[in-house]
Structures are given as structure tokens and as C-alpha cells.
Write an enzyme that holds these catalytic residues in place. Structure first.
Site, mmCIF file in Angstrom:
data_model
loop_
_atom_site.group_PDB
_atom_site.id
_atom_site.type_symbol
_atom_site.label_atom_id
_atom_site.label_comp_id
_atom_site.label_asym_id
_atom_site.label_seq_id
_atom_site.Cartn_x
_atom_site.Cartn_y
_atom_site.Cartn_z
ATOM 1 N N HIS A 282 40.125 31.960 35.050
ATOM 2 C CA HIS A 282 39.010 32.225 35.972
ATOM 3 C C HIS A 282 37.835 32.779 35.167
ATOM 4 O O HIS A 282 37.698 33.984 34.975
ATOM 5 C CB HIS A 282 39.454 33.228 37.040
ATOM 6 C CG HIS A 282 38.504 33.368 38.181
ATOM 7 N ND1 HIS A 282 38.795 32.923 39.456
ATOM 8 C CD2 HIS A 282 37.264 33.906 38.267
ATOM 9 C CE1 HIS A 282 37.791 33.189 40.269
ATOM 10 N NE2 HIS A 282 36.836 33.790 39.561
ATOM 11 N N HIS B 210 33.571 31.948 34.625
ATOM 12 C CA HIS B 210 32.359 31.188 34.922
ATOM 13 C C HIS B 210 31.558 31.035 33.634
ATOM 14 O O HIS B 210 31.206 32.027 32.999
ATOM 15 C CB HIS B 210 31.522 31.922 35.968
ATOM 16 C CG HIS B 210 32.210 32.058 37.295
ATOM 17 N ND1 HIS B 210 32.029 31.162 38.322
ATOM 18 C CD2 HIS B 210 33.085 32.991 37.757
ATOM 19 C CE1 HIS B 210 32.756 31.534 39.365
ATOM 20 N NE2 HIS B 210 33.414 32.641 39.049
ATOM 21 N N HIS C 183 37.551 30.458 45.505
ATOM 22 C CA HIS C 183 37.418 31.899 45.642
ATOM 23 C C HIS C 183 37.753 32.283 47.088
ATOM 24 O O HIS C 183 37.165 31.747 48.031
ATOM 25 C CB HIS C 183 35.987 32.346 45.336
ATOM 26 C CG HIS C 183 35.622 32.304 43.882
ATOM 27 N ND1 HIS C 183 35.793 31.192 43.104
ATOM 28 C CD2 HIS C 183 35.078 33.261 43.072
ATOM 29 C CE1 HIS C 183 35.366 31.454 41.874
ATOM 30 N NE2 HIS C 183 34.928 32.700 41.827
ATOM 31 N N GLU D 125 38.415 37.900 48.054
ATOM 32 C CA GLU D 125 37.683 38.881 47.249
ATOM 33 C C GLU D 125 36.871 39.762 48.197
ATOM 34 O O GLU D 125 36.920 40.989 48.125
ATOM 35 C CB GLU D 125 36.763 38.182 46.251
ATOM 36 C CG GLU D 125 35.964 39.146 45.382
ATOM 37 C CD GLU D 125 34.942 38.443 44.490
ATOM 38 O OE1 GLU D 125 34.469 39.095 43.536
ATOM 39 O OE2 GLU D 125 34.611 37.265 44.747
ATOM 40 N N ASP E 291 36.370 36.761 34.762
ATOM 41 C CA ASP E 291 35.360 36.334 35.727
ATOM 42 C C ASP E 291 34.006 36.092 35.051
ATOM 43 O O ASP E 291 33.663 34.969 34.736
ATOM 44 C CB ASP E 291 35.256 37.381 36.845
ATOM 45 C CG ASP E 291 34.696 36.839 38.146
ATOM 46 O OD1 ASP E 291 34.507 35.612 38.251
ATOM 47 O OD2 ASP E 291 34.457 37.642 39.068
ATOM 48 N N ASP E 292 33.237 37.154 34.849
ATOM 49 C CA ASP E 292 31.916 37.097 34.193
ATOM 50 C C ASP E 292 31.843 38.296 33.240
ATOM 51 O O ASP E 292 31.163 39.288 33.539
ATOM 52 C CB ASP E 292 30.796 37.185 35.243
ATOM 53 C CG ASP E 292 30.973 36.176 36.369
ATOM 54 O OD1 ASP E 292 30.629 35.002 36.159
ATOM 55 O OD2 ASP E 292 31.463 36.565 37.446
#
Length: 324
Positions: free
Chosen positions: A10, A12, A187, A190, A268-269
């Protein structure tokens, strides 16, 4: 802790861009990114909506295939430093040609060629529609995904603002991706509560859930995830940084794992959340006592859930075998 190879499911691609990389591109082009960075050079935001705005502003400097090739190199080099041997990156045609299939293909080829130059790590792309851009725009992303499905593009997913619309609004796009042979994630859980995970499973028929941590609110859902071995792509540092949970001690990843839900760990980021994959595992060890056996098990679960071919999966599982 032993250095165990890591698998990340996961991530981005734009959200993993080092701030210095984005600032450098902006300077090359003479673009003003006022409000995007803090004084220390890090990304500036205080809540999820600001995060989305800053994310999209940073993406404005990424305007061509060559730049996405450079971005892919920068992101994968970061991953290699963290001991990652396989990664799946969310790639959005909305940021790569505006949803035009021909333009998207050029971006995809640039990213694939960049990844191929780094044999230390395997990369696959999950084409991702942006939820808050709406269901009609999602169809263009799904078409791009379907037209380029293959050895590199192996999955389809959805990111963006989870509170916009319902999962089922995007069923047409998911059907298109499924018919093209792509594997599916989204997603959910969350921000949207356990109900959003049920929606994703029922209406989109995904095999993995991005985040999914709100599942802990519904014991029946936890049992369902465990029984059917539906994998959660958990990003603890992201959840804490964005305020989904107030601190690491409150995060449900260990409760989910203890209940038999297959959990994986991703960033994630990462530069947005001041984290790395190594830091995630260090904090999981400090908070929940994760040892080498747990870390290996989590990465084996990730290898088994990866949207890759059988030969790659076998290679990954072999690399994860204990050396002694």
C-alpha cells in the site's frame, strides 16, 4: 531485530515523493508551491482534507512521463534502503495524462522502465481511481487499467476521500477491471467505519482492503475477515498521523492479528507522515512486542496476497525463509 526482507502492498507513488524531489522539480519549472511545505522542508498539513489538497498541489509539478520515471526511481531507491524486496504502488491515470489511455500508456511505460533498472526490488502497479473525482471519472481510470493490464499493471483500486459517495457507486469500474483480469482492492475502513468495509466486500467484491482498521468496531466483520482470510493493507503510522487513532497504543493492528485477520504493514505516503517501513516495524515492536517471527509472518502474508505472478510469489516466499 534481524533484518527481514519487507513487502509493501500500500504505497501511493506520488505520496511517496521525497519533498526535496518535488521542490527540485518546482524550481526547474519556476512553479510556486507556496503553502505546500513547512519551514523545515516537510509537507504541510493538519488534517486529512488539507493532506489531500497538499498532495494534489505537489502533483502539479509532475507533468510528463519522464518525470514519473524519475519519481519511480526516487521512490524505489527509498524502498530499497528500507529492505523492501517487492512493492505495489498505486498509480493514478488522473495524474498521468488526465485519464487518456494513450497518454497513460506513455506514463506507465516510463515507470515500468525505471523500475526495471533496479533489480534489487520487484514493482507492480495498481491503477487507482480517485474517489472524490466521482464515478464517471473512475471509469476512465478503469479503462486505462483494462487497456494496460499485464505483467506490470496487475491490480485496480480506489483512493481519495472515503466519505464521498458509497463503494457501490464505483461497481461499474470494478467490473471493467475484473473482466480485464486485474485483482482488486479499495480503501475502506479508514474513515468510513466498519460499514464501508462490508460495502467494499459486497458491492466491489475486492480481495484486499486498503487500511480496513475500522473493522475492529464490528466483531462479526472481524470474524468474516478471519474466516475468509481477507487481507488488510494496514498503515499504522498514517492512521496515527492523520488522527484515525490518537496514538500507537490505540491502534487495532495487533487486536486484528490476534483474531486471525491477515494484516500487512505499509507506509501509505511515507514522507507526509515522517515514517519509513523500518520505523513502522520498530514502533510495532516497541508498542506490541512484535518479534522476528511476527514480522516474518506478516511479510509472508503480504507475499501470499501480492498481485503478482506465481513465479514472483515463489521467489518472494523463498527470500522470506529463515536463514538458520
Amino acid at each position: 531485530m534481524t533484518v527481514i526482507p519487507k513487502i509493501e502492498l500500500h504505497l501511493h507513488i506520488e505520496g511517496a515523493a521525497p519533498p526535496a524531489f518535488i521542490r527540485g522539480l518546482a524550481q526547474e519549472k519556476g512553479l510556486n508551491l507556496e503553502g505546500v511545505f513547512n519551514d523545515d522542508g516537510s509537507y504541510r498539513f493538519e488534517n486529512f482534507n488539507q493532506f489531500l489538497s497538499v498532495y494534489e498541489a505537489a502533483c502539479t509539478v509532475l507533468t510528463g512521463p519522464e518525470e514519473f520515471g524519475r519519481l519511480t526511481t526516487a521512490v524505489l531507491e527509498q524502498s530499497i534502503e528500507q529492505g523492501v524486496i517487492y512493492t505495489e504502488a498505486f498509480l493514478s491515470p488522473d495524474f498521468c495524462g488526465g485519464g487518456d489511455v494513450g497518454a497513460w500508456r506513455e506514463y506507465m511505460i516510463a515507470m515500468q522502465e525505471a523500475a526495471a533498472k533496479l533489480p534489487e526490488i520487484d514493482m507492480r502497479g495498481i491503477v487507482t481511481c480517485i474517489r472524490h473525482f466521482g464515478p464517471e471519472q473512475a471509469k476512465t481510470a478503469a479503462l486505462c487499467a483494462a487497456e494496460t493490464a499485464g505483467d506490470f499493471i496487475t491490480g485496480f483500486g480506489m483512493g481519495g476521500d472515503e466519505m464521498v459517495g458509497a463503494q457501490g457507486d464505483y461497481a461499474y469500474s470494478y467490473d471493467m477491471a475484473r473482466e480485464a483480469g486485474l485483482r482488486l482492492t479499495t480503501h475502506a475502513g479508514e474513515w468510513g467505519g466498519a460499514a464501508s468495509v462490508w460495502q467494499a466486500l459486497r458491492d466491489l467484491k475486492v480481495e484486499r482492503i486498503g487500511h480496513g482498521v475500522n473493522s475492529i468496531e464490528d466483531p462479526a466483520l472481524v470474524d468474516h475477515l478471519a474466516e475468509h482470510q481477507i487481507v488488510l493493507e494496514v498503515c499504522p503510522g498514517s492512521n496515527v498521523a492523520l488522527g484515525v487513532y490518537p496514538d500507537w497504543q490505540s491502534h487495532p493492528i495487533e487486536k486484528l492479528r490476534e483474531r486471525g485477520v491477515p494484516v500487512t504493514v505499509s507506509t501509505d505516503d511515507p514522507p507526509f507522515f515522517h515514517t519509513t517501513l523500518s520505523r513502522e516495524y520498530d514502533l510495532l515492536a516497541d508498542t506490541f512486542g512484535w518479534d522476528d517471527e511476527v514480522v516474518r509472518d506478516v511479510n509472508v502474508a503480504a507475499a501470499k496476497a501480492a498481485f503478482c505472478d506465481a513465479a514472483t510469489r515463489e521467489k518472494l516466499l523463498k527470500q522470506l525463509e529463515p536463514t538458520s
